[in-house]
Write an enzyme that holds these catalytic residues in place. Structure first.
Site, PDB file in Angstrom:
ATOM      1  N   PHE A   1       0.809  -1.219   0.000  1.00 49.67           N
ATOM      2  CA  PHE A   1       0.000   0.000   0.000  1.00 49.67           C
ATOM      3  C   PHE A   1       0.841   1.267   0.000  1.00 49.67           C
ATOM      4  O   PHE A   1       0.377   2.339  -0.377  1.00 49.67           O
ATOM      5  CB  PHE A   1      -0.961  -0.006   1.194  1.00 49.67           C
ATOM      6  CG  PHE A   1      -0.361   0.406   2.504  1.00 49.67           C
ATOM      7  CD1 PHE A   1      -0.554   1.684   3.003  1.00 49.67           C
ATOM      8  CD2 PHE A   1       0.371  -0.493   3.262  1.00 49.67           C
ATOM      9  CE1 PHE A   1      -0.013   2.071   4.225  1.00 49.67           C
ATOM     10  CE2 PHE A   1       0.910  -0.126   4.484  1.00 49.67           C
ATOM     11  CZ  PHE A   1       0.714   1.169   4.964  1.00 49.67           C
ATOM     12  N   LYS A   2       2.103   1.139   0.406  1.00 50.88           N
ATOM     13  CA  LYS A   2       2.975   2.307   0.449  1.00 50.88           C
ATOM     14  C   LYS A   2       3.192   2.918  -0.932  1.00 50.88           C
ATOM     15  O   LYS A   2       3.591   4.085  -1.042  1.00 50.88           O
ATOM     16  CB  LYS A   2       4.327   1.933   1.050  1.00 50.88           C
ATOM     17  CG  LYS A   2       4.267   1.208   2.386  1.00 50.88           C
ATOM     18  CD  LYS A   2       3.967   2.132   3.525  1.00 50.88           C
ATOM     19  CE  LYS A   2       3.966   1.365   4.847  1.00 50.88           C
ATOM     20  NZ  LYS A   2       4.425   2.121   5.975  1.00 50.88           N
ATOM     21  N   ASP A   3       2.931   2.156  -1.985  1.00 49.45           N
ATOM     22  CA  ASP A   3       3.108   2.693  -3.334  1.00 49.45           C
ATOM     23  C   ASP A   3       2.222   3.912  -3.577  1.00 49.45           C
ATOM     24  O   ASP A   3       2.611   4.827  -4.315  1.00 49.45           O
ATOM     25  CB  ASP A   3       2.785   1.621  -4.387  1.00 49.45           C
ATOM     26  CG  ASP A   3       3.893   0.582  -4.528  1.00 49.45           C
ATOM     27  OD1 ASP A   3       5.072   0.951  -4.425  1.00 49.45           O
ATOM     28  OD2 ASP A   3       3.570  -0.605  -4.739  1.00 49.45           O
TER      29      ASP A   3
ATOM     30  N   ALA B   1       4.015   6.898  -1.848  1.00 50.53           N
ATOM     31  CA  ALA B   1       5.373   7.109  -2.347  1.00 50.53           C
ATOM     32  C   ALA B   1       5.379   7.633  -3.773  1.00 50.53           C
ATOM     33  O   ALA B   1       6.150   8.543  -4.116  1.00 50.53           O
ATOM     34  CB  ALA B   1       6.163   5.804  -2.265  1.00 50.53           C
TER      35      ALA B   1
ATOM     36  N   THR C   1       7.817   0.497   3.362  1.00 48.86           N
ATOM     37  CA  THR C   1       8.031   1.900   3.018  1.00 48.86           C
ATOM     38  C   THR C   1       9.291   2.080   2.190  1.00 48.86           C
ATOM     39  O   THR C   1       9.291   2.770   1.164  1.00 48.86           O
ATOM     40  CB  THR C   1       8.125   2.761   4.293  1.00 48.86           C
ATOM     41  OG1 THR C   1       6.870   2.768   4.956  1.00 48.86           O
ATOM     42  CG2 THR C   1       8.487   4.194   3.948  1.00 48.86           C
TER      43      THR C   1
END
Length: 450
Positions: free
Chosen positions: A117-119, A122, A150
């Protein structure tokens, strides 16, 4: 949109300046001065948009005049070139046009390039920062502490970006084998992304980053920028997917309350959801799932916030004993414990409970969860155990289970095929520097490599 330090409202900045500065001059977290609120008529139009175009409309409310509307549309369409599906445990996709009678979904946020989900945050952050630096000619050195995903997302988002160097700090032995391989194989030996294995915990990594930003000489010398969720540029985009997916769920089941369950560590994901709700997203409640590192769940139960050293668990990305975004959650609710508790409910679970749940869900449905998603799903089950009214239950799926193949395969006694990006990373030779958890060692390394 202007921003202020959560600890001193007189310290102000525009979005781009807050993004590049990471922390306010007093060490405080940047907070938006106010939040937009969209009417039902506006949200109806936004729900009919693609996710990327809805994200661009939302972003318009948070950025400054250096971003034109067409810039934001291009940024979001480039950043979000992957799906944002909500699926049943049986694999059926939520479709507002012809909804089946389902009440439980997994919001799979792991279809981006690093399968986590960090995409979402980011990729928006990387493009937003690059947009500013292309026009100014500035350079930045990014320091990011990661408990797993992350660092991979930030490294991928900034890989080969001109004028930017990225240093990823991760706890030695504190991330999965697949995550470590992903972190340590980006680019080549001359890449602008470098991995540093810290002989300590994630909290040690996070403290090193904070200490670096607290050192004005070091910050100035290297033009330091954080890409952790202390950076407002990471938190704001996390509101986008809560806003848009809640509109999809409400369109499919208009009479039902909507509850999201979020596996939580640093609380950035929850902060994004709370921002979305305050902007008018049709979300009724948030359930927070912690592992045994559960200071926020304790706070919800007692009203007392007691951070503590973290301990390693199966759901390692949530092994955080001092969550960075807790002050932001308080600020969003004016420091009112009762206000926080009215929208948040939490529960924590052991590794043994997490393992049993992964096995049970797989046996009953065939669906494979990563350990973090399993914690979130456990929390949702606990929350809804005594609720009889129909509600739409959405558990946030934070990472592809293959990122935790070493543990999930042991739990299920079966192989999990690696998606192509992970399979490619596993064939590469790792490159990393091992470091003791102190600022002097980090400063020495930056002096040579930054």
């Amino acid at each position: 949109m202007n921003y202020h330090s959560h600890s001193n409202p007189k310290i102000k900045a525009r979005f781009g300046d807050a993004l590049l500065a990471s922390l306010a001059s007093d060490g405080g977290l940047w907070m938006p001065d106010s939040l937009p609120h969209f009417s039902p008529a506006q949200t109806a139009k936004m729900g009919a948009m693609s996710f990327a175009d809805c994200a661009a409309v939302l972003a318009r409310e948070f950025v400054d005049e250096r971003y034109l509307t067409e810039d934001l549309r291009a940024i979001c369409r480039d950043a979000y070139n992957f799906d944002v599906p909500m699926v049943t445990l049986g694999g059926e996709l939520l479709d507002a046009a012809t909804p089946e009678d389902h009440d439980e979904f997994i919001l799979e946020l792991f279809h981006g390039p690093t399968l986590a989900f960090k995409d979402f945050a980011a990729r928006f952050m990387g493009r937003a920062a690059s947009h500013l630096m292309k026009s100014s000619g500035e350079t930045r050195t990014i320091l990011v502490a990661t408990s797993g995903d992350t660092g991979g997302a930030i490294g991928d988002a900034f890989l080969d970006q001109d004028g930017i160097k990225v240093f990823i700090l991760f706890p030695k032995g504190g991330v999965s084998q697949v995550q470590e391989q992903q972190l340590c194989t980006m680019g080549n030996a001359k890449s602008n992304v470098k991995a540093i294995s810290i002989d300590g915990t994630f909290d040690d990594c996070q403290q090193m980053v904070k200490d670096a930003f607290g050192d004005k000489d070091l910050t100035t010398k290297h033009n330091l920028m954080s890409a952790n969720s202390i950076n407002v540029g990471r938190v704001i985009p996390q509101s986008f997917y809560y806003f848009w997916t809640s509109l999809q769920a409400k369109a499919a089941y208009p009479s039902r309350p909507i509850v999201y369950s979020i596996p939580s560590g640093n609380l950035g994901n929850l902060t994004g959801g709370l921002i979305a709700k305050q902007m008018g997203a049709p979300i009724d409640r948030f359930v927070i799932g912690n592992n045994v590192n559960d200071p926020f769940v304790d706070y919800l139960g007692s009203g007392e916030y007691k951070p503590r050293p973290s301990v390693p668990t199966l759901s390692n990305a949530m092994d955080i004993g001092r969550p960075n975004n807790f002050p932001r959650i308080l600020a969003l609710h004016n420091g009112d414990y009762d206000a926080v508790k009215s929208v948040c409910w939490g529960a924590s679970f052991t590794d043994a409970e997490t393992e049993r749940h992964i096995r049970r869900v797989h046996t009953e449905t065939g669906y494979i969860m990563c350990p973090h998603t399993a914690v979130g799903h456990l929390a949702m089950e606990a929350f809804t155990a005594d609720i009889d009214e129909p509600i739409t239950k959405i558990t946030v799926g934070t990472a592809h289970p293959a990122k935790f193949a070493d543990s999930v395969e042991t739990i299920l006694h079966q192989n999990i095929p690696l998606p192509a990006p992970l399979a490619k990373a596993m064939r590469k030779t790792k490159r990393m520097h091992v470091m003791k958890p102190n600022l002097e060692a980090l400063a020495d390394y930056l002096a040579v490599h930054a």
